[in-house]
Scaffold this active site. Sequence first.
Site, PDB file in Angstrom:
ATOM      1  N   GLU A   1      -3.132  -9.150   2.675  1.00 14.15           N
ATOM      2  CA  GLU A   1      -3.621  -9.582   3.971  1.00 14.15           C
ATOM      3  C   GLU A   1      -5.144  -9.184   3.912  1.00 14.15           C
ATOM      4  O   GLU A   1      -5.533 -10.009   4.783  1.00 14.15           O
ATOM      5  CB  GLU A   1      -3.070  -8.882   4.865  1.00 14.15           C
TER       6      GLU A   1
ATOM      7  N   CYS B   1       0.988  -1.126   0.077  1.00 17.46           N
ATOM      8  CA  CYS B   1       0.323  -0.424   0.244  1.00 17.46           C
ATOM      9  C   CYS B   1       0.655   1.396   0.045  1.00 17.46           C
ATOM     10  O   CYS B   1       1.524   1.837  -1.053  1.00 17.46           O
ATOM     11  CB  CYS B   1      -1.033   0.059   0.907  1.00 17.46           C
TER      12      CYS B   1
ATOM     13  N   HIS C   1      -4.031  -4.719  -1.297  1.00 17.86           N
ATOM     14  CA  HIS C   1      -4.015  -5.451   0.358  1.00 17.86           C
ATOM     15  C   HIS C   1      -3.377  -7.410   0.206  1.00 17.86           C
ATOM     16  O   HIS C   1      -4.617  -7.558   0.193  1.00 17.86           O
ATOM     17  CB  HIS C   1      -4.682  -4.701   1.321  1.00 17.86           C
TER      18      HIS C   1
END
Length: 213
Positions: free
Chosen positions: A195, A82, A193
């Site tokens: 995750e 990011c 992202h």
Amino acid sequence: MTIAVIDYGMGNLHSVAKALEHVTHENVIITRDPRRILGATRLVLPGQGAIRDCVGELERTELRGLVDDVLTRQAKPLLGICVGQQMLLERSEENGGVDCLGFFKGSVDKFPTDMRDEHDQRLKVPHMGWNLVEQNHDHPLWAGIDNNEHFYFVHSYYVNAADDAQVFGTTHYGNIGAHVAIGRDATFAVQFHPEKSSRAGLRLLENFVTWTP
């Protein structure tokens, strides 16, 4: 073997660490201790929020020099996420203009507010949600991930890298082709992202923890 998530006060640290723990048996730590960062085998540079704050906190915590040194010497694999990707460029338009780390040539630009899709519907800024990522070049971190796979985004600014050879992933939003995955030597950085990107994101993290540049 240790993976260090660099804690300079900005970023989704615990979610990133939990995702890494899900894909590896290696030791995953969140730290701002220079000795532990330099002693780690791999590094993750997250980032979230305004880029001026991220760069400022990296300097305030006296970690900017350490990150610069790791990037310059290419001593170990590093994954930017990011704003952790955006900080690696030369300059960002955000906050009236912010000088960044300059590891990649290029800029971070703001999405126009008047973008429209193919149906002439106004597109929202920030760009938020799932979008396709076109793989511009092969890379070990793309192993097992389909071209044009979906990843999760939240951003109002996008990377415009100067060297096409360093662009490994592009997302199209309106008429903008945002460079959402860039790489050079032992550094790879993504706007999305991983995750939060389900199977594809976890596979990218798994590839990172086994990557030998």
